[in-house]
Design an enzyme around this catalytic site. Structure first.
Site: not given
Ligand code: GLN
Length: 547
Positions: A380, A519, A521
């Site tokens: 992310c 994600h 994970e």
């Molecule tokens: N802050 C970033 C976004 O909103 C990444 C979010 C995250 O890593 N879950 O896109």
């Protein structure tokens, strides 16, 4: 109709109620039953989505896009059953539903009260999907006696009272403190905790007692007598080296037997524990170890990256190596040299995060991994930082950055390679957001499909060209930069089905450098390690052999 197990805690918090619930779920499955686990949290936030990871640990996202408590991660990791929106509720959500109904006039002029309106709302929540499984395990957050928890305790009392006898049982977790001076385990706090439960009309059927020392027969008898619980239903929970031993350890101590016995299920079907024996074997019979650095911001509280830590452990189990995780504060790179701090690691992981703080350090970590051929997994924000690094240092976009940072500061400093996403497609409908929408639940949340490029590294790793993974983000890599970055060797190897949203990037000429917008994970299990984590650790093993 499902049978219900209500799981409560007393004496102190952090006794491992979530883990005990998850392990019980796994054991009931091992005996051939179907289960669903559910969490009821007394806090007033509508969901944990807006809570700081420092405060509450990681936010666990479900396929259907709910932002939930990290205990749901345990539930999934132990049972493999994907949690849903309807498996997690807080006081905030319950009250907000009740107030919404009140405004709509659903209560027809009645005075709205905790009993029955709030408790009814909780009971309705408990009933959802009860025809689908043999057992519904419902964990109540916090400890007995908490003011906010009272409506939940009252609701489960009513719920069990309304059900036919024998369809609901209560399991209570307590602590037996050890007094070194006298060499004794003390049962008094447990007695008090059970008294507290009894005073609100709840009588535990099974007591799980956390203890650092073996519980002598005499103490067990005493607890049984004073707490009005059968002696065989007083189950010991000792400290474990790995949480994945919990199902086997609880089985040894007779937890599943006690629960089935409390329901009057006799004879109990024999358990098949092969899956958990294999998991245990993979944890303890390892050949070698690898050192992985997680370069993050919330490193003071390891729970902030709970699922990542677990997924790395699963990756180790897939390769039969021990994974040593080292937490590196991204802000350290403001002061320290990255090379010095990061050399010696066999792989680098940059996790998700929000806000600008620490991002320059994450960008440096991505650069280090790219230049030194160290395996890199960016998740992310970790993917977004890898793209910004590529744009700045390879593609010559000197001011590349994320709109997130400019929004935070309220000034325009960067060229937005990562921009604020305001419209996207979910299934067959469009979702729109405004820049100033509320913070809660407004991200791109939950499971989305991605198509993988044939012949890419990720397609090879997944062994598939269509995948589904969970998301939680507001910002997105801008396709405008795709051609420029691809001509430098950064392949956009995963895209949303409509081709508009980059989901995965990878460096072509690098042994293992992958950034994912989602994600992975969240879907890894000890008995089914996520392919990305399994292969990331395999690459780390390769690196460790080079050194
Ligand atoms: N802050 C970033 C976004 O909103 C990444 C979010 C995250 O890593 N879950 O896109």
């Amino acid at each position: 109709m499902a049978r219900y197990v209500f799981i409560t805690g007393g004496v102190v918090s952090s006794l491992g109620k979530g883990l005990a619930s998850a392990a019980l779920g796994a054991l009931l499955q091992a005996r051939g039953f179907s289960v669903r686990l559910r969490k009821l949290d007394p806090y007033l936030n509508v969901d944990p989505g807006t809570m700081s990871p420092f405060e509450h640990g990681e936010v666990f996202v479900t396929d259907d896009g709910a932002e939930t408590d990290l205990d749901l991660g345990h539930y999934e990791r132990f049972t493999g059953v994907a949690c849903r929106k309807t498996d997690s509720v807080s006081s905030g959500r319950i009250y907000s539903n009740v107030l919404e109904k009140e405004r709509r006039g659903d209560y027809l002029g009645k005075t709205i009260q905790v009993i029955p309106h709030v408790t009814n709302e909780i009971k309705d929540f408990l009933r959802v999907g009860d025809e689908e499984v043999d057992f519904m395990l419902c964990e109540i957050g916090g400890t007995v006696g908490d003011i906010e928890g009272l409506p939940f305790f009252e609701a489960i009392r009513q719920f069990a009272h309304e059900k036919p006898r024998g369809e609901c049982i209560f399991m209570h977790l307590t602590l037996l403190p050890y007094l070194a001076a006298s060499g004794e385990l003390k049962t008094k706090p447990t007695q008090h905790s059970v008294k507290e439960l009894q005073s609100i009309g709840l009588a535990p059927d099974v007591l799980v007692c956390r203890s650092e020392h073996p519980i002598p027969e005499r103490e067990r008898e005493k607890i049984a007598l004073f707490c009005n619980v059968r002696k065989e239903h007083v189950v010991a929970a000792y400290d474990l080296k790995s949480i994945y031993e919990a199902p086997l350890a609880y089985h040894r101590e007779g937890l599943d037997q006690a629960v089935l016995d409390a329901f009057g299920i006799s004879p109990a079907p024999k358990p098949n524990l092969d899956k958990w024996l294999d998991v245990q074997d993979r944890i303890y019979n390892t050949d070698g170890e690898v050192n992985v650095a997680i370069v993050g911001k919330y490193i003071q509280l390891e729970d902030a990256y709970k699922s990542i830590k677990e997924a790395l452990t699963h990756g180790g189990m897939a390769n039969r190596v021990k994974v040593n995780v080292q937490w590196v504060d991204a802000e350290d790179f403001d002061r320290e040299d990255v090379g010095e701090r990061l050399s010696g690691y066999h792989a680098i992981l940059v996790p998700g995060g929000f806000g600008e703080r620490g991002t320059e350090g994450k960008i440096k970590a991505a650069q280090f991994a790219r230049e030194r051929n160290v395996p890199y997994l960016g998740i992310c924000l970790g993917m977004q930082m890898a793209v910004i690094e590529a744009a700045r240092n390879v593609a010559g976009v000197a001011k590349a950055g994320s709109e997130e940072f400019d929004h935070e500061k309220g000034e325009k400093r960067f060229e937005p390679v990562v921009y604020h996403l305001k419209e996207w497609v979910q299934g067959n409908h469009k979702v729109s957001r405004k820049a100033d929408d509320d913070k809660g639940g407004t991200m791109r949340l939950g499971a989305y499909t991605a198509n993988l490029k044939e012949g890419s590294k990720v397609a090879e790793v997944y062994g598939a060209t269509t995948i589904e993974e969970r998301h939680r983000h507001r910002y997105e890599v801008d396709l405008k930069y795709k051609d420029k970055l691809e001509s430098c060797g950064l392949v956009f190897s995963g895209m949303s089905p409509d081709g508009r949203l980059p989901e995965i990037v990878e460096w072509k000429d690098h042994p293992w450098f992958i950034g994912v917008q989602y994600h992975p994970e969240l879907k890894s299990k000890p008995f089914a390690p996520h392919p990305l984590f399994a292969d990331f650790i395999r690459a780390a093993v390769d690196t460790s052999r080079l050194v």
